[in-house]
Design a protein around this motif. Structure first.
Motif, mmCIF file in Angstrom:
data_model
loop_
_atom_site.group_PDB
_atom_site.id
_atom_site.type_symbol
_atom_site.label_atom_id
_atom_site.label_comp_id
_atom_site.label_asym_id
_atom_site.label_seq_id
_atom_site.Cartn_x
_atom_site.Cartn_y
_atom_site.Cartn_z
ATOM 1 N N VAL A 111 -11.843 19.106 0.904
ATOM 2 C CA VAL A 111 -10.475 18.694 1.243
ATOM 3 C C VAL A 111 -9.924 19.561 2.367
ATOM 4 N N SER A 112 -9.327 18.897 3.372
ATOM 5 C CA SER A 112 -8.748 19.623 4.506
ATOM 6 C C SER A 112 -7.249 19.389 4.657
ATOM 7 N N HIS A 113 -6.732 18.331 4.032
ATOM 8 C CA HIS A 113 -5.328 18.001 4.258
ATOM 9 C C HIS A 113 -4.759 17.144 3.128
ATOM 10 N N LEU A 114 -3.437 17.106 3.084
ATOM 11 C CA LEU A 114 -2.685 16.229 2.178
ATOM 12 C C LEU A 114 -1.942 15.203 3.013
ATOM 13 N N ILE A 115 -1.822 14.008 2.483
ATOM 14 C CA ILE A 115 -0.921 13.017 3.068
ATOM 15 C C ILE A 115 0.423 13.246 2.376
ATOM 16 N N THR A 116 1.442 13.621 3.140
ATOM 17 C CA THR A 116 2.743 13.955 2.555
ATOM 18 C C THR A 116 3.774 12.852 2.707
ATOM 19 N N LYS A 117 3.466 11.865 3.564
ATOM 20 C CA LYS A 117 4.399 10.760 3.754
ATOM 21 C C LYS A 117 3.672 9.606 4.435
ATOM 22 N N MET B 6 0.829 -1.200 0.000
ATOM 23 C CA MET B 6 0.000 0.000 0.000
ATOM 24 C C MET B 6 0.872 1.261 0.000
ATOM 25 N N VAL B 7 1.903 1.256 0.838
ATOM 26 C CA VAL B 7 2.827 2.399 0.896
ATOM 27 C C VAL B 7 3.508 2.590 -0.457
ATOM 28 N N ALA C 175 1.230 4.019 -3.101
ATOM 29 C CA ALA C 175 0.743 5.391 -2.886
ATOM 30 C C ALA C 175 1.803 6.452 -3.177
ATOM 31 N N GLN C 176 3.051 6.054 -3.402
ATOM 32 C CA GLN C 176 4.133 7.026 -3.535
ATOM 33 C C GLN C 176 3.920 8.023 -4.672
ATOM 34 N N GLU C 177 3.428 7.558 -5.816
ATOM 35 C CA GLU C 177 3.213 8.470 -6.943
ATOM 36 C C GLU C 177 2.170 9.534 -6.591
ATOM 37 N N LYS C 178 1.090 9.117 -5.915
ATOM 38 C CA LYS C 178 0.057 10.078 -5.502
ATOM 39 C C LYS C 178 0.612 11.068 -4.479
ATOM 40 N N ILE C 179 1.466 10.583 -3.578
ATOM 41 C CA ILE C 179 2.057 11.460 -2.564
ATOM 42 C C ILE C 179 2.969 12.482 -3.236
ATOM 43 N N GLU C 180 3.824 12.013 -4.126
ATOM 44 C CA GLU C 180 4.768 12.909 -4.807
ATOM 45 C C GLU C 180 4.059 13.960 -5.658
ATOM 46 N N CYS D 65 3.557 -0.775 12.148
ATOM 47 C CA CYS D 65 2.627 0.343 12.320
ATOM 48 C C CYS D 65 2.743 1.290 11.120
ATOM 49 N N LEU D 66 1.636 1.521 10.448
ATOM 50 C CA LEU D 66 1.601 2.440 9.320
ATOM 51 C C LEU D 66 1.172 3.813 9.818
ATOM 52 N N SER D 67 2.053 4.803 9.629
ATOM 53 C CA SER D 67 1.778 6.182 10.036
ATOM 54 C C SER D 67 1.768 7.083 8.814
ATOM 55 N N ALA D 68 1.101 8.213 8.949
ATOM 56 C CA ALA D 68 1.022 9.190 7.866
ATOM 57 C C ALA D 68 1.365 10.568 8.396
ATOM 58 N N ASP D 69 2.139 11.306 7.597
ATOM 59 C CA ASP D 69 2.353 12.718 7.864
ATOM 60 C C ASP D 69 1.269 13.472 7.114
ATOM 61 N N VAL D 70 0.589 14.358 7.814
ATOM 62 C CA VAL D 70 -0.547 15.096 7.278
ATOM 63 C C VAL D 70 -0.220 16.582 7.295
ATOM 64 N N GLU D 71 -0.403 17.235 6.160
ATOM 65 C CA GLU D 71 -0.254 18.686 6.069
ATOM 66 C C GLU D 71 -1.649 19.301 5.970
ATOM 67 N N VAL D 72 -2.010 20.098 6.956
ATOM 68 C CA VAL D 72 -3.315 20.750 6.970
ATOM 69 C C VAL D 72 -3.267 21.918 5.982
ATOM 70 N N LEU D 73 -4.266 21.979 5.122
ATOM 71 C CA LEU D 73 -4.293 22.971 4.048
ATOM 72 C C LEU D 73 -5.028 24.244 4.456
ATOM 73 N N GLU D 74 -4.736 25.308 3.740
ATOM 74 C CA GLU D 74 -5.408 26.599 3.940
ATOM 75 C C GLU D 74 -6.704 26.613 3.127
ATOM 76 N N THR D 75 -7.641 25.796 3.548
ATOM 77 C CA THR D 75 -8.969 25.733 2.946
ATOM 78 C C THR D 75 -9.979 25.923 4.075
ATOM 79 N N PRO D 76 -11.246 26.185 3.758
ATOM 80 C CA PRO D 76 -12.226 26.312 4.840
ATOM 81 C C PRO D 76 -12.251 25.080 5.759
ATOM 82 N N ARG D 77 -12.237 23.880 5.187
ATOM 83 C CA ARG D 77 -12.240 22.659 6.005
ATOM 84 C C ARG D 77 -10.892 22.467 6.711
#
Length: 135
Positions: A58-64, A28-29, A32-37, A71-83
């Motif tokens: 949309v409120s965030h991007l998965i950046t990693k 899965m990781v 997903a790399q192409e979508k992340i990049e 354990c599968l972890s994700a780095d999340v970048e919160v976006l400057e959108t209303p949500r």
């Protein structure tokens, strides 16, 4: 704002009762790399239609994605959108939030072991909302 969230642990049933092997999580990781990049792995605040993600929600991007010790972890970048701005407020209040992955699979499964899984999104919701009837 960036946060790290746990998605799934290999061998541990999810809220839906599904169990993912470490091998499937690694696939899965890798898948997903192409979508992340390309910054195309987005998520919403709350639940919505899993087959359609409206950009207005949309409120965030998965950046990693990182798989470490099962354990599968994700780095999340919160976006400057209303949500995204609403998500920032919720994170600052330390609401009981969870990252809920949304998957696509071509295989039918027996309800416990999932194979050939692709991560299409990871939404952030209240733990109470994620548990639903399981509470």
């Amino acid at each position: 704002m960036k946060v790290r969230c746990k998605l799934i642990e290999a061998g541990i049933p999810t809220i839906n009762g599904h169990v993912y092997s470490e091998e499937i999580l690694k696939e899965m990781v890798d898948g997903a790399q192409e979508k992340i990049e390309s910054k195309a792995l987005m998520g919403r605040l709350g639940y919505g239609n899993p087959s359609k993600i409206d950009l207005k929600d949309v409120s965030h991007l998965i950046t990693k994605l990182e798989l470490k010790n099962g354990c599968l972890s994700a780095d999340v970048e919160v976006l400057e959108t209303p949500r995204g701005n609403l998500l920032k407020l919720m994170l600052e209040k330390d609401d009981d939030l969870t990252l809920h992955p949304l998957f696509m699979t071509n295989n039918s499964f027996d309800g416990t072991v999932i194979e050939d899984v692709k991560l299409i999104s990871a939404d952030i919701c209240h733990m109470k909302e994620a548990l639903g009837d399981a509470q």
